[in-house]
Design a protein around this motif. Structure first.
Motif, short mmCIF file in Angstrom:
data_model
loop_
_atom_site.label_atom_id
_atom_site.label_comp_id
_atom_site.label_asym_id
_atom_site.label_seq_id
_atom_site.Cartn_x
_atom_site.Cartn_y
_atom_site.Cartn_z
N MET A 47 31.25 51.50 52.22
CA MET A 47 30.04 52.10 52.95
C MET A 47 29.59 51.47 53.79
N PRO A 48 29.02 52.28 55.17
CA PRO A 48 28.46 51.57 56.19
C PRO A 48 26.87 50.65 55.94
N HIS A 49 26.11 51.72 54.22
CA HIS A 49 24.84 50.91 53.99
C HIS A 49 24.99 50.02 52.99
N ALA A 50 24.31 49.51 52.98
CA ALA A 50 24.02 48.57 51.86
C ALA A 50 23.93 49.41 50.29
N ILE A 51 24.39 48.78 49.51
CA ILE A 51 24.20 50.00 47.93
C ILE A 51 23.87 49.24 47.19
N GLU A 52 22.88 49.70 46.49
CA GLU A 52 22.42 48.84 44.38
C GLU A 52 23.05 49.13 43.63
N ILE A 53 23.93 48.65 43.09
CA ILE A 53 24.72 49.53 41.46
C ILE A 53 22.82 49.75 40.39
N GLU A 54 23.38 50.73 40.04
CA GLU A 54 21.72 51.10 39.61
C GLU A 54 22.69 50.86 37.74
N ILE A 55 23.46 51.23 37.19
CA ILE A 55 24.19 51.66 36.65
C ILE A 55 26.39 51.40 36.22
N TYR A 56 26.59 50.73 35.20
CA TYR A 56 27.80 51.20 35.76
C TYR A 56 28.19 50.58 33.81
N GLU A 57 28.25 51.48 32.79
CA GLU A 57 28.72 51.44 31.89
C GLU A 57 29.81 51.98 31.60
N ARG A 58 29.88 52.21 30.35
CA ARG A 58 31.34 52.57 29.89
C ARG A 58 30.72 54.78 29.64
N TYR A 59 31.49 55.18 29.96
CA TYR A 59 31.28 56.80 29.84
C TYR A 59 30.63 57.33 28.33
N TRP A 60 29.70 57.51 27.41
CA TRP A 60 29.46 57.42 26.19
C TRP A 60 30.79 58.96 25.81
N LYS A 61 30.97 59.56 26.09
CA LYS A 61 31.64 60.79 25.80
C LYS A 61 32.92 61.09 25.71
N PHE A 62 33.47 59.64 26.56
CA PHE A 62 35.01 59.14 27.12
C PHE A 62 34.51 57.74 27.18
N PRO A 63 34.80 57.19 26.51
CA PRO A 63 35.09 56.05 26.27
C PRO A 63 36.20 54.55 27.20
N GLU A 64 36.97 55.60 27.33
CA GLU A 64 37.89 55.39 28.38
C GLU A 64 37.42 55.30 29.72
#
Length: 101
Positions: free
Chosen positions: A1-18
């Motif tokens: 993306m040409p815009h700055a991004i800020e990651i808020e969340i990166y985690e395993r999905y609770w329903k499907f941990p894969e």
């Protein structure tokens, strides 16, 4: 993306941990919400097609949402993405602009 991004969340999905959930925000700095939607779609189409769109509800001012899901026929150009959602709003709090799982 040409815009700055800020990651808020990166985690395993609770329903499907894969799977993982990634949520980030990006100020689009567009003149109107409609311009922001067009800008977002131009980038979103590079990742997935088709998109299911909704937008503005009478009681919610200038808010658009889009969802692409492999469960309903979307194809993704980035391996491993199965579902993606974005929200565009003119609200001042920090909403989710783009989300992939």
């Amino acid at each position: 993306m040409p815009h700055a991004i800020e990651i808020e969340i990166y985690e395993r999905y609770w329903k499907f941990p894969e799977l993982a959930e990634l949520r980030f925000v990006s100020p689009l700095c567009c003149g109107t919400p409609e311009d922001a939607l067009l800008t977002t779609l131009q980038w979103a189409w590079k990742v997935a097609t088709p998109w299911s769109l909704s937008g503005p509800e009478p009681e919610v001012r200038h808010e658009f949402e889009g969802i692409a899901s492999s469960n309903v026929g979307a194809s993704f150009s980035v391996a491993g993405i199965e579902w993606m959602e974005f929200t565009i709003t003119d609200r001042q709090e920090r909403p989710s602009v783009d989300r992939a799982g």
